[in-house]
Design an enzyme around this catalytic site. Structure first.
Site, PDB file in Angstrom:
ATOM      1  N   HIS A  88       0.818  -1.224   0.000  1.00 42.79           N
ATOM      2  CA  HIS A  88       0.000   0.000   0.000  1.00 42.79           C
ATOM      3  C   HIS A  88       0.847   1.267   0.000  1.00 42.79           C
ATOM      4  O   HIS A  88       0.335   2.353  -0.232  1.00 42.79           O
ATOM      5  CB  HIS A  88      -0.938   0.004   1.210  1.00 42.79           C
TER       6      HIS A  88
ATOM      7  N   ASP B  45       3.528   9.576  -0.775  1.00 43.66           N
ATOM      8  CA  ASP B  45       2.343   8.816  -0.369  1.00 43.66           C
ATOM      9  C   ASP B  45       2.090   7.731  -1.405  1.00 43.66           C
ATOM     10  O   ASP B  45       2.158   8.007  -2.612  1.00 43.66           O
ATOM     11  CB  ASP B  45       1.131   9.769  -0.326  1.00 43.66           C
TER      12      ASP B  45
HETATM   13  P1  ADQ Z   1      -2.869   6.157   4.906  1.00 41.10           P
HETATM   14  O1  ADQ Z   1      -1.470   6.627   5.013  1.00 41.10           O
HETATM   15  O2  ADQ Z   1      -3.566   5.928   6.182  1.00 41.10           O
HETATM   16  O3  ADQ Z   1      -2.989   4.839   3.997  1.00 41.10           O
HETATM   17  P2  ADQ Z   1      -4.870   7.528   3.111  1.00 41.10           P
HETATM   18  O4  ADQ Z   1      -4.768   6.839   1.809  1.00 41.10           O
HETATM   19  O5  ADQ Z   1      -5.081   8.989   2.979  1.00 41.10           O
HETATM   20  O6  ADQ Z   1      -3.628   7.329   4.048  1.00 41.10           O
HETATM   21  O7  ADQ Z   1      -6.094   6.922   3.888  1.00 41.10           O
HETATM   22  C1  ADQ Z   1      -6.558   7.488   5.070  1.00 41.10           C
HETATM   23  C2  ADQ Z   1      -7.996   7.040   5.316  1.00 41.10           C
HETATM   24  O8  ADQ Z   1      -8.333   7.414   6.651  1.00 41.10           O
HETATM   25  C3  ADQ Z   1      -8.975   7.741   4.392  1.00 41.10           C
HETATM   26  O9  ADQ Z   1      -9.968   6.833   4.011  1.00 41.10           O
HETATM   27  C4  ADQ Z   1      -9.553   8.862   5.265  1.00 41.10           C
HETATM   28  O10 ADQ Z   1     -10.895   9.203   4.987  1.00 41.10           O
HETATM   29  C5  ADQ Z   1      -9.448   8.276   6.651  1.00 41.10           C
HETATM   30  N1  ADQ Z   1      -9.221   9.352   7.627  1.00 41.10           N
HETATM   31  C6  ADQ Z   1      -8.196  10.228   7.657  1.00 41.10           C
HETATM   32  N2  ADQ Z   1      -8.349  11.104   8.676  1.00 41.10           N
HETATM   33  C7  ADQ Z   1      -9.490  10.766   9.286  1.00 41.10           C
HETATM   34  C8  ADQ Z   1     -10.200  11.288  10.421  1.00 41.10           C
HETATM   35  N3  ADQ Z   1      -9.766  12.349  11.132  1.00 41.10           N
HETATM   36  N4  ADQ Z   1     -11.328  10.677  10.787  1.00 41.10           N
HETATM   37  C9  ADQ Z   1     -11.781   9.606  10.090  1.00 41.10           C
HETATM   38  N5  ADQ Z   1     -11.159   9.081   9.026  1.00 41.10           N
HETATM   39  C10 ADQ Z   1     -10.036   9.648   8.632  1.00 41.10           C
HETATM   40  C11 ADQ Z   1      -2.043   3.942   3.391  1.00 41.10           C
HETATM   41  C12 ADQ Z   1      -1.028   4.585   2.443  1.00 41.10           C
HETATM   42  C13 ADQ Z   1      -1.752   5.403   1.385  1.00 41.10           C
HETATM   43  C14 ADQ Z   1      -2.760   4.515   0.641  1.00 41.10           C
HETATM   44  C15 ADQ Z   1      -3.637   3.743   1.616  1.00 41.10           C
HETATM   45  C16 ADQ Z   1      -4.491   2.697   0.901  1.00 41.10           C
HETATM   46  O11 ADQ Z   1      -0.128   5.413   3.166  1.00 41.10           O
HETATM   47  O12 ADQ Z   1      -0.845   5.965   0.463  1.00 41.10           O
HETATM   48  O13 ADQ Z   1      -3.597   5.330  -0.156  1.00 41.10           O
HETATM   49  O14 ADQ Z   1      -2.852   3.060   2.590  1.00 41.10           O
HETATM   50  O15 ADQ Z   1      -3.711   1.860   0.124  1.00 41.10           O
END
Ligand code: ADQ
Length: 495
Positions: free
Chosen positions: A188, A396
């Protein structure tokens, strides 16, 4: 490690999500097994003090659950609390197989090797990776435990899908235990280029671990090419385009960019409750001309400091004055036991305090900062309330927030400011793209995004929405599994 253990005796547990007692069926083997650090359920304690399980929110779970249900799938993972022995149980058509982690495993394998070694190394060494043999030993030990639990639950010839950087040794260990399985792995986060990856004292072991899979999936074509090039260089293997040739088989690498459940988000923002809440949020913020939003885990890879600096400079320059724009930064608490994350939190809070101290007026902060988690409904309302979504990671794998925002803006009225270093930038070409290291450039692009005409916003958003809706998370899971199995048996959305 080569001895398969017998299954344990059944127990019963209660599930909050389905509200019924769940039968434990540990003797049943599964044709389809997902292996991830965490199980797709969270434990909740009711008012009566009784613990039960609720399905975790999130795209990965949503995408995989239908396949699991159709294939009588099993999910192997840690249940989220230390030093607890739990028997496998079934919920919502999935067998859940808990893997035990001790307090020490969490410290050394999870917070240590996964999050203090691999995470910074794979994210451009933004923070200095920690290389310690004790952490590596724990990583090997815990990966063995996951491999064994998977070998125990997988049926003859089953398809196994291993997830993410915490479990890179599982494919090889599992193949040694169970050569009959078809093994896929998906990373991921980014897979780094040679110049960075070669720092890792255990680089060869990690590559060999991944090469235990039949198919290794990455978020971007760069990740796949880096993996193939590194396998050639450090494992002395022959490679051809996206394939690595071993003596007896070929390992394929490929890009499978993950996505969001666009339909679920579209339905959510269509509800009167979410729309009312979005209007309320704008009102609570004092109805500024422009609302900018950041939503991230509080992580040093996300570029939160850089974006806040760019925004604050617009006030310093007198390009903006209080009342013109409000920045809402939501930062979900994350990995708070890792030193680097505690320091980051303090720095951001200092930065927000300073910016408001300098440029806010009484009752009207320029930055609203919330260190907390929100429900899907509240997040959707925030996305609807924001004129500019600011997603500026320094690196990311994908960044789902960017895609969630795009999916939510059926009204075509928002702008997305997006880092070139997010995997999402490979697909969302019509975002306002920035190099977040360039504060001056980010500041100008931010201003441009704030002042884009409705026609331009709509043109950009329409093109991005097409991409996100056509390439949703169902399609991601489906394409990976079809590539792994080489046929259509898994079709996820077709039912
Ligand atoms: P993350 O680094 O966790 O994921 P991201 O892809 O942005 O980052 O996913 C975060 C998730 O958490 C999103 O669905 C978002 O809506 C949710 N989220 C964030 N802040 C929140 C809050 N305050 N309250 C509730 N929900 C919240 C890792 C990798 C990424 C990759 C994903 C999936 O780092 O690059 O996109 O896995 O593969």
């Amino acid at each position: 490690m080569t001895q398969l253990r017998p299954h344990k005796s059944p127990i019963r547990v209660k599930s909050a999500s389905v509200g019924e007692e769940l039968e434990v069926q540990t003797s049943k083997k599964s044709d389809f097994v997902v292996v991830a650090n965490r199980l797709p359920v969270d434990r909740v304690t009711g008012d009566d003090g009784e613990a039960s399980w609720r399905r975790s929110p999130g795209g990965l779970v949503t995408a995989i659950v239908p396949v699991m249900q159709r294939r009588e799938g099993a999910w192997v993972g840690w249940q989220g609390s230390p030093d607890e022995d739990l028997e496998p149980f079934t919920a919502e058509g999935m067998t859940l197989v808990p893997v035990r982690l001790s307090g020490q495993d969490i410290e050394l394998y999870y917070e240590g090797f996964s999050n203090a070694t691999l995470w910074p190394l794979y994210h451009d060494v933004i923070a200095q990776p920690v290389y310690r043999r004790r952490l590596w030993d724990a990583y090997v030990r815990v990966n063995e435990r996951f491999a064994q639990a998977t070998a125990d639950i997988a049926a003859e010839g089953a398809v196994v899908w291993v997830q993410d950087y915490q479990l890179q040794l599982v494919p090889k260990m599992l193949r040694e235990l169970r050569p009959d399985l078809r093994i896929g792995f998906f990373l991921h986060i980014p897979f780094p280029p040679m110049e960075l990856f070669q720092q890792l004292p255990w680089r060869r072991e990690i590559l060999e671990g991944l090469l235990g899979a039949d198919l290794v999936g990455f978020q971007s074509p760069d990740g796949a090419s880096n993996f193939v090039r590194l396998s050639r260089r450090f494992c002395d293997l022959k490679t051809q385009r996206h394939e690595v040739m071993l003596d007896d088989r070929t390992v394929r690498a490929g890009a499978f960019p993950i996505s969001v459940d666009a339909n679920e988000l579209i339905a959510l923002v269509g509800t009167p409750e979410v729309q009312k809440r979005a209007a309320q949020i704008r009102e609570d913020l004092g109805n500024p001309a422009c609302v900018l939003l950041g939503v991230d885990r509080l992580d040093y890879t996300k570029g939160i400091q850089q974006r806040l600096r760019a925004f604050t400079e617009l006030f310093k320059d007198k390009t903006l004055k209080c009342g013109d724009a409000v920045f809402v930064q939501i930062a979900t608490p994350s990995r708070e036991r890792v030193e680097e994350y505690r320091i980051l939190r303090d720095e951001i809070e200092l930065q927000v305090g300073r910016a408001n101290g300098m440029y806010a007026e009484l009752g009207a902060p320029i930055i609203n900062y919330m260190h907390t988690s929100y429900s899907r409904d509240e997040l959707a309302a925030l996305y609807l309330a924001a004129d500019v979504m600011v997603v500026t990671p320094l690196r990311d794998g994908m960044n789902l927030v960017a895609k969630e925002y795009v999916a939510c803006r059926a009204d075509l009225r928002g702008s997305l400011l997006l880092s070139e270093f997010a995997g999402a930038a490979n697909e969302l070409h019509r975002a306002f793209l920035v190099n977040p290291y360039d504060i001056g450039g980010t500041k100008h692009r931010m201003y441009e995004a704030m002042h884009a005409s409705p026609v331009e916003r709509a043109r950009r958003m329409r093109s991005m929405r097409k991409r996100v809706i056509e390439h949703d998370v169902d399609r991601w899971a489906n394409e990976f599994l079809v590539a792994l199995e080489g046929n259509q048996r898994h079709a996820v959305s077709a039912g």
